[in-house]
Design a protein around this motif. Structure first.
Motif, mmCIF file in Angstrom:
data_model
loop_
_atom_site.group_PDB
_atom_site.id
_atom_site.type_symbol
_atom_site.label_atom_id
_atom_site.label_comp_id
_atom_site.label_asym_id
_atom_site.label_seq_id
_atom_site.Cartn_x
_atom_site.Cartn_y
_atom_site.Cartn_z
ATOM 1 N N SER A 1 0.701 -1.220 0.115
ATOM 2 C CA SER A 1 0.040 0.120 0.044
ATOM 3 C C SER A 1 0.728 1.010 0.263
ATOM 4 C CB SER A 1 -0.907 -0.118 1.153
ATOM 5 O OG SER A 1 -0.037 0.002 2.440
ATOM 6 N N ALA A 2 2.195 1.145 0.132
ATOM 7 C CA ALA A 2 3.035 2.319 0.192
ATOM 8 C C ALA A 2 3.024 2.976 -1.278
ATOM 9 C CB ALA A 2 4.331 1.752 0.483
ATOM 10 N N ASN A 3 3.208 4.433 -1.317
ATOM 11 C CA ASN A 3 3.232 5.281 -2.303
ATOM 12 C C ASN A 3 4.771 5.265 -2.514
ATOM 13 O OD1 ASN A 3 3.851 7.421 -3.972
ATOM 14 N ND2 ASN A 3 1.911 8.511 -3.264
ATOM 15 N N LEU A 4 5.185 4.399 -3.869
ATOM 16 C CA LEU A 4 6.522 4.251 -3.932
ATOM 17 C C LEU A 4 7.357 5.622 -4.185
ATOM 18 C CD1 LEU A 4 6.831 0.892 -5.756
ATOM 19 C CD2 LEU A 4 7.314 1.409 -3.363
ATOM 20 N N SER A 5 6.430 6.773 -4.846
ATOM 21 C CA SER A 5 7.067 7.948 -5.088
ATOM 22 C C SER A 5 7.557 8.656 -3.551
ATOM 23 C CB SER A 5 6.137 9.003 -6.121
ATOM 24 O OG SER A 5 5.854 8.180 -7.073
ATOM 25 N N THR A 6 6.517 8.421 -2.796
ATOM 26 C CA THR A 6 6.995 9.059 -1.408
ATOM 27 C C THR A 6 8.233 8.204 -0.709
ATOM 28 O OG1 THR A 6 4.421 9.793 -1.277
ATOM 29 C CG2 THR A 6 5.814 9.750 0.796
ATOM 30 N N VAL A 7 8.071 7.058 -0.794
ATOM 31 C CA VAL A 7 8.930 6.328 -0.228
ATOM 32 C C VAL A 7 10.394 6.755 -0.855
ATOM 33 C CG1 VAL A 7 10.156 3.775 0.160
ATOM 34 C CG2 VAL A 7 7.686 4.346 0.530
ATOM 35 N N ALA A 8 10.565 6.829 -2.238
ATOM 36 C CA ALA A 8 11.911 6.933 -2.949
ATOM 37 C C ALA A 8 12.240 8.397 -2.768
ATOM 38 C CB ALA A 8 11.528 6.981 -4.393
ATOM 39 N N TYR A 9 11.353 9.472 -2.452
ATOM 40 C CA TYR A 9 11.660 10.918 -2.280
ATOM 41 C C TYR A 9 12.238 10.796 -0.553
ATOM 42 C CZ TYR A 9 10.879 15.836 -0.711
ATOM 43 O OH TYR A 9 10.969 16.829 -0.202
ATOM 44 N N GLU A 10 11.658 10.234 0.352
ATOM 45 C CA GLU A 10 11.975 10.270 1.732
ATOM 46 C C GLU A 10 13.357 9.499 1.694
ATOM 47 O OE1 GLU A 10 10.915 11.974 4.195
ATOM 48 O OE2 GLU A 10 9.216 12.420 3.277
ATOM 49 N N MET A 11 13.745 8.343 0.812
ATOM 50 C CA MET A 11 15.045 7.913 0.773
ATOM 51 C C MET A 11 15.903 8.878 0.407
ATOM 52 S SD MET A 11 13.951 4.015 -0.621
ATOM 53 C CE MET A 11 15.422 3.269 -0.452
#
Length: 159
Positions: free
Chosen positions: A124-134
């Motif tokens: 359910s994660a928003n991969l764009s948000t995860v990538a940005y936070e990474m």
């Protein structure tokens, strides 16, 4: 050699021979940043930092050390495969690898000096948000990764 009970490698009486290790402020800050990233980024279930030689440097969860070591090996291997493929097809350097696994995603990105950030994210994660936070984590924490800090983190990774 310092024989005080708080010297690295010494043990505390009655502690079942658990060594006492002093951790630098830089290492504490790095671990705090990783924990903060993992708990505040929606969908992130686990995060680890792996050195350029594939060894675990930091982990966000209380997961067993052996599990984190296995994840470090997977992260290192995935990054190596991605770099090899990028070189073979003249695609440039490693930016990010995303692997769709049964119950989520494995996301790997380089952060500094060959070190890698590996994240297990839910479906359910928003991969764009995860990538940005990474990327933000890599910018904040990666700049502090000196050879000395890398060595310390590998030696004091939470058991």
């Amino acid at each position: 050699m310092d024989s005080s009970p708080n010297s690295p490698g010494n043990t505390v009486p009655g502690s079942l021979q658990t060594p006492v290790v002093e951790i630098s402020a830089e290492a504490k800050t790095f671990n705090w940043l990783l924990g903060s990233f993992a708990t505040k980024t929606a969908g992130v279930q686990d995060a680890i930092v792996v050195s350029s030689d594939g060894l675990l440097m930091a982990k966000s969860s209380n997961r067993e050390r052996a599990d984190s070591d296995r994840l470090a090996a997977v992260v290192s291997g995935m990054a190596s495969l991605a770099v090899g493929a990028a070189e073979w097809y003249n695609l440039g350097s490693l930016n990010r690898v995303v692997v769709d696994i049964t119950d989520g995603y494995l996301v790997v990105t380089s952060i500094s000096r060959g070190s890698l950030l590996g994240v297990i994210a839910s479906k359910s994660a928003n991969l764009s948000t995860v990538a940005y936070e990474m990327t933000l984590f890599g910018t904040r924490a990666g700049a502090s990764l000196t050879p000395g800090l890398i060595a310390e983190l590998k030696n004091v990774v939470q058991i």
